[in-house]
Write an enzyme that holds these catalytic residues in place. Structure first.
Site, PDB file in Angstrom:
ATOM      1  N   GLY A  15       5.767  33.474  21.735  1.00 42.01           N
ATOM      2  CA  GLY A  15       5.059  34.744  21.811  1.00 42.01           C
ATOM      3  C   GLY A  15       4.079  34.878  20.661  1.00 42.01           C
ATOM      4  O   GLY A  15       3.571  33.887  20.135  1.00 42.01           O
ATOM      5  N   CYS A  16       3.824  36.109  20.265  1.00 34.98           N
ATOM      6  CA  CYS A  16       2.877  36.391  19.182  1.00 34.98           C
ATOM      7  C   CYS A  16       3.280  35.649  17.910  1.00 34.98           C
ATOM      8  O   CYS A  16       4.404  35.778  17.430  1.00 34.98           O
ATOM      9  CB  CYS A  16       2.849  37.889  18.922  1.00 34.98           C
ATOM     10  SG  CYS A  16       1.891  38.356  17.470  1.00 34.98           S
TER      11      CYS A  16
END
Length: 162
Positions: A15-16
């Site tokens: 993810g981020c």
């Protein structure tokens, strides 16, 4: 750092990269973390290009660690714990292949450990859905722009985690 120990690299997409970098930065035995991009075909990608989903790259964190102080297996545990590996091409509100769950291995030993860890995680009963994490050879690591490096640390903590 362990005496006469060579440092090793591990690369994870979960993810981020702001959140992922913060998780690994805190692990004793981790020497450094870098936010960047890997797994695509565009050389020298920018954040905007990666977010446009036209480069094939994932947001990743390159972890440099001292194997005498922290094991690769421990880093895999951090990886599984810091995201939902059952979400395909997304983490929470962040959607796209650039947010995919991926382990980029740097050696045959890392590949074996990653595959065994995935099997263990799938059998653990912690997840109601199948794990979709990719396990692929490491490719060229492209550094993310400076403002992404240690993003949450520079802002006094916080989280971008959903």
């Amino acid at each position: 750092m362990g005496e006469n120990t060579s440092l090793e690299k591990a690369t994870f997409g979960a993810g981020c990269f702001w959140h992922v970098e913060e998780e690994f930065r805190r692990v004793p035995g981790v020497v450094s973390t870098l936010a960047g991009y890997m797994g695509g075909w565009k050389e020298h990608p920018t954040y905007e290009e990666v977010c446009s989903k036209t480069t094939g790259h994932a947001e990743v964190v390159e972890v440099t660690f001292d194997p005498a102080a922290v094991t690769y297996d421990h880093l895999l545990r951090v990886f599984w714990d810091c995201h939902d590996p059952t979400q395909l091409n997304r983490q929470g509100p962040d959607i796209g292949t650039n947010y995919r769950s991926v382990i980029f291995y740097h050696s045959p030993d890392q590949e074996r450990a990653a595959r065994a860890s995935l099997e263990h995680e799938q059998r653990s009963g912690r997840h109601a859905r199948p794990i979709v994490t990719e396990i692929v050879p490491a490719a060229t690591f492209w550094w993310a722009e400076e403002y992404h490096q240690h993003y949450l640390e520079k802002r006094g903590g916080g989280s971008c985690r959903w």
